[in-house]
Design an enzyme around this catalytic site. Structure first.
Site, mmCIF file in Angstrom:
data_model
loop_
_atom_site.group_PDB
_atom_site.id
_atom_site.type_symbol
_atom_site.label_atom_id
_atom_site.label_comp_id
_atom_site.label_asym_id
_atom_site.label_seq_id
_atom_site.Cartn_x
_atom_site.Cartn_y
_atom_site.Cartn_z
ATOM 1 N N SER A 58 27.694 36.066 41.967
ATOM 2 C CA SER A 58 28.548 37.248 42.013
ATOM 3 C C SER A 58 29.311 37.379 40.698
ATOM 4 C CB SER A 58 29.531 37.094 43.182
ATOM 5 O OG SER A 58 30.422 38.180 43.224
ATOM 6 N N GLU A 113 38.107 24.926 44.962
ATOM 7 C CA GLU A 113 37.737 24.994 46.376
ATOM 8 C C GLU A 113 36.249 25.225 46.552
ATOM 9 O OE1 GLU A 113 41.872 27.327 47.295
ATOM 10 O OE2 GLU A 113 39.954 28.366 47.379
ATOM 11 N N CYS A 119 41.689 39.684 38.144
ATOM 12 C CA CYS A 119 41.701 40.859 39.031
ATOM 13 C C CYS A 119 43.013 40.841 39.819
ATOM 14 C CB CYS A 119 40.511 40.823 39.983
ATOM 15 S SG CYS A 119 38.940 40.793 39.111
ATOM 16 N N CYS A 166 40.482 31.393 36.827
ATOM 17 C CA CYS A 166 39.566 32.445 36.333
ATOM 18 C C CYS A 166 40.268 33.238 35.231
ATOM 19 C CB CYS A 166 39.169 33.376 37.480
ATOM 20 S SG CYS A 166 38.015 34.669 36.946
ATOM 21 N N ASN A 214 42.061 40.392 51.628
ATOM 22 C CA ASN A 214 42.644 39.247 52.306
ATOM 23 C C ASN A 214 44.006 38.989 51.629
ATOM 24 O OD1 ASN A 214 42.862 36.945 53.857
ATOM 25 N ND2 ASN A 214 40.785 36.289 53.422
ATOM 26 N N GLY A 246 36.515 31.655 39.753
ATOM 27 C CA GLY A 246 35.836 31.694 38.463
ATOM 28 C C GLY A 246 34.817 32.808 38.336
ATOM 29 N N GLU A 247 34.510 33.132 37.087
ATOM 30 C CA GLU A 247 33.494 34.145 36.780
ATOM 31 C C GLU A 247 32.228 33.397 36.337
ATOM 32 O OE1 GLU A 247 32.663 37.441 36.951
ATOM 33 O OE2 GLU A 247 30.888 36.572 36.031
ATOM 34 N N CYS A 278 43.354 38.992 43.391
ATOM 35 C CA CYS A 278 42.690 37.694 43.600
ATOM 36 C C CYS A 278 43.590 36.517 43.250
ATOM 37 C CB CYS A 278 41.424 37.658 42.745
ATOM 38 S SG CYS A 278 40.558 36.088 42.832
ATOM 39 N N CYS A 302 39.292 33.152 48.313
ATOM 40 C CA CYS A 302 39.180 32.035 47.386
ATOM 41 C C CYS A 302 40.443 31.894 46.552
ATOM 42 C CB CYS A 302 37.963 32.231 46.512
ATOM 43 S SG CYS A 302 36.489 31.959 47.485
ATOM 44 N N SER A 318 30.679 42.800 41.642
ATOM 45 C CA SER A 318 31.969 43.118 42.251
ATOM 46 C C SER A 318 32.479 44.404 41.621
ATOM 47 C CB SER A 318 32.955 41.966 42.003
ATOM 48 O OG SER A 318 32.541 40.836 42.729
ATOM 49 N N LEU A 319 32.181 45.522 42.256
ATOM 50 C CA LEU A 319 32.506 46.814 41.640
ATOM 51 C C LEU A 319 33.961 47.201 41.926
ATOM 52 C CD1 LEU A 319 31.138 49.109 40.005
ATOM 53 C CD2 LEU A 319 30.796 50.280 42.186
ATOM 54 N N HIS A 320 34.333 47.255 43.177
ATOM 55 C CA HIS A 320 35.710 47.492 43.638
ATOM 56 C C HIS A 320 36.282 48.879 43.355
ATOM 57 C CE1 HIS A 320 35.402 43.329 44.432
ATOM 58 N NE2 HIS A 320 35.759 42.890 43.246
HETATM 59 N N1 SAH Z 1 34.312 36.154 39.811
HETATM 60 C C1 SAH Z 1 33.218 36.584 40.585
HETATM 61 C C2 SAH Z 1 32.897 35.648 41.739
HETATM 62 C C3 SAH Z 1 34.061 35.081 42.467
HETATM 63 S S1 SAH Z 1 35.078 36.230 43.365
HETATM 64 C C4 SAH Z 1 33.436 37.994 41.102
HETATM 65 O O1 SAH Z 1 34.529 38.506 40.981
HETATM 66 O O2 SAH Z 1 32.461 38.561 41.578
HETATM 67 C C5 SAH Z 1 34.030 36.520 44.760
HETATM 68 C C6 SAH Z 1 34.433 37.701 45.619
HETATM 69 O O3 SAH Z 1 35.669 37.447 46.296
HETATM 70 C C7 SAH Z 1 34.601 38.957 44.802
HETATM 71 O O4 SAH Z 1 33.799 40.012 45.273
HETATM 72 C C8 SAH Z 1 36.062 39.227 44.971
HETATM 73 O O5 SAH Z 1 36.309 40.538 44.890
HETATM 74 C C9 SAH Z 1 36.401 38.637 46.334
HETATM 75 N N2 SAH Z 1 37.857 38.435 46.509
HETATM 76 C C10 SAH Z 1 38.702 37.855 45.647
HETATM 77 N N3 SAH Z 1 39.992 37.910 46.127
HETATM 78 C C11 SAH Z 1 39.926 38.531 47.311
HETATM 79 C C12 SAH Z 1 40.907 38.903 48.286
HETATM 80 N N4 SAH Z 1 42.202 38.627 48.118
HETATM 81 N N5 SAH Z 1 40.495 39.549 49.403
HETATM 82 C C13 SAH Z 1 39.180 39.820 49.586
HETATM 83 N N6 SAH Z 1 38.199 39.493 48.698
HETATM 84 C C14 SAH Z 1 38.566 38.868 47.571
HETATM 85 FE FE1 SF4 Z 2 37.998 36.094 38.749
HETATM 86 FE FE2 SF4 Z 2 36.328 37.089 40.592
HETATM 87 FE FE3 SF4 Z 2 38.920 36.587 41.176
HETATM 88 FE FE4 SF4 Z 2 38.297 38.618 39.573
HETATM 89 S S1 SF4 Z 2 37.736 38.388 41.729
HETATM 90 S S2 SF4 Z 2 39.941 37.085 39.219
HETATM 91 S S3 SF4 Z 2 36.567 37.771 38.454
HETATM 92 S S4 SF4 Z 2 37.373 35.083 40.648
#
Ligand code: SAH
Ligand code: SF4
Length: 339
Positions: free
Chosen positions: A186, A89, A113, A109, A285, A154-155, A116, A328, A209-211
């Site tokens: 990111s 996408e 996580c 990816c 989301n 993707g990372e 995601c 995403c 992306s600390l979380h």
């Molecule tokens: N892999 C990299 C870049 C892609 S993800 C990373 O993790 O940083 C980009 C962002 O989308 C990240 O900050 C991730 O935490 C966020 N993201 C992924 N799934 C999500 C969801 N279900 N709700 C909100 N944010 C989300």
């Molecule tokens: Fe991959 Fe980023 Fe999604 Fe984590 S948040 S699974 S690193 S795309």
């Protein structure tokens, strides 16, 4: 061959390899980025016979849009199918002064996580530089692109060389000529590559992306944390901020019952302040098949306030495209569920 994988020099060389003058390579490069083209025949100034031959040899465009969702706020999410059938996408986010494209760097990816959609099926493959470049160009035809964020599936730091090459191609003065400060990469925390990135692309913004500000929580939701725990990440970020005189951003997805305690808010603020980092709070989301809950709005606001009270600078990120599954990976999941 995907010509979008080529920088200007590569295309000059490609032209001479084809027995053409090198300037034909430059003409094709300029044609690809300065006007929307579907075929070689659309590139201005190319001899007709040459354009026809090239169009017969291989299609110019590396992907086709197979699905599109448009949000009431103008966000457009496109699902692209690449030559091997792989799906990824890209999202166009227009605002008054900007047109930002959210680019996918991999098919799926490998990080996985827990919140995601992109990680649900693991890694398909890396996207090539040209496949990333094309995601930007695809939306550029509708409105001039001003910013690019590598925040799709993707990372990006696991596809390091191709991501850097895509930035180089998009920044080329004879092409789109996007300034390096207009890019954000990111990462979920690939510590060794964060250090290398500071050296290779000091002008590009890095978002981490600390979380979660503690290893116990972070290892549960970002599996990569087991390999590079927070202390390791902080050491990489120390190196990064010493080399690069730029503010970094911390991304923090808000997951009800997981990472929203008062203690976590205060730890997060301390960690961010050490780097002068800005914090983006992103309400989860919802994704089907994913074991997390959307936090109530008052809990989101309370957490943001607790971060501020502890001295942090946080913004609650507006939900762009919330009505079109903009997290995403969601559009792809839907498409696959149908087949
Ligand atoms: N892999 C990299 C870049 C892609 S993800 C990373 O993790 O940083 C980009 C962002 O989308 C990240 O900050 C991730 O935490 C966020 N993201 C992924 N799934 C999500 C969801 N279900 N709700 C909100 N944010 C989300
Ligand atoms: Fe991959 Fe980023 Fe999604 Fe984590 S948040 S699974 S690193 S795309």
């Amino acid at each position: 061959m995907n010509l979008f994988d080529c920088n200007l020099e590569d295309l000059r060389r490609w032209a001479t390899d084809q027995g053409l003058p090198a300037y034909r390579g430059q003409q094709i490069f300029e044609g690809l980025y300065q006007q929307p083209v579907q075929r070689f025949a659309d590139i201005k100034g190319l001899p007709k016979k040459l354009a026809q031959d090239l169009d017969i040899q291989s299609p110019l465009l590396p992907a086709q849009e197979i699905r599109r969702q448009t949000s009431a706020d103008g966000t457009v999410k496109s699902l692209l199918r690449f030559h091997d059938g792989a799906l990824a996408e890209c999202v166009s986010i227009p605002t008054k002064n900007r047109h930002t494209i959210c680019v996918s760097s991999q098919i799926g990816c490998p990080v996985g996580c827990t919140f995601c959609a992109s990680g649900l099926d693991g890694l398909g493959r890396n996207l090539s530089a040209g496949e990333m470049v094309y995601q930007v160009l695809f939306h550029h035809g509708r409105r001039k692109v001003t910013n690019v964020v590598y925040m799709g599936s993707g990372e990006p730091l696991f596809n390091y060389t191709n991501v850097l090459k895509s930035i180089e191609i998009l920044a080329e003065p004879r092409g789109l000529f996007l300034g390096r400060r207009r890019f954000t990469v990111s990462t979920s925390g690939v510590a060794d590559k964060i250090r290398q990135f500071a050296h290779d692309e000091p002008q590009v913004t890095l978002a981490l992306s600390l979380h979660a500000p503690d290893d116990y929580t972070r290892s549960r939701i970002v599996p990569l944390n087991k390999k590079w725990p927070i202390a390791e990440l902080m050491s990489a970020m120390d190196d990064y901020t010493n080399k690069v005189n730029r503010r970094m951003t911390l991304e923090y997805v808000l997951l009800a019952d997981d990472n929203m305690s008062r203690q976590q808010a205060s730890k997060l603020a301390k960690l961010a302040n050490r780097y002068g980092a800005h914090i983006n709070l992103i309400p989860f989301n919802p994704v089907s098949g994913v074991p997390h809950q959307l936090p109530a709005w008052n809990a989101v606001e309370a957490f943001a306030q607790q971060v501020e009270e502890a001295g942090g600078h946080a913004t609650i990120r507006g939900q762009r495209g919330a009505d079109i599954d903009a997290a995403c990976g969601q559009l792809k999941e839907r498409e696959q569920a149908k087949t």
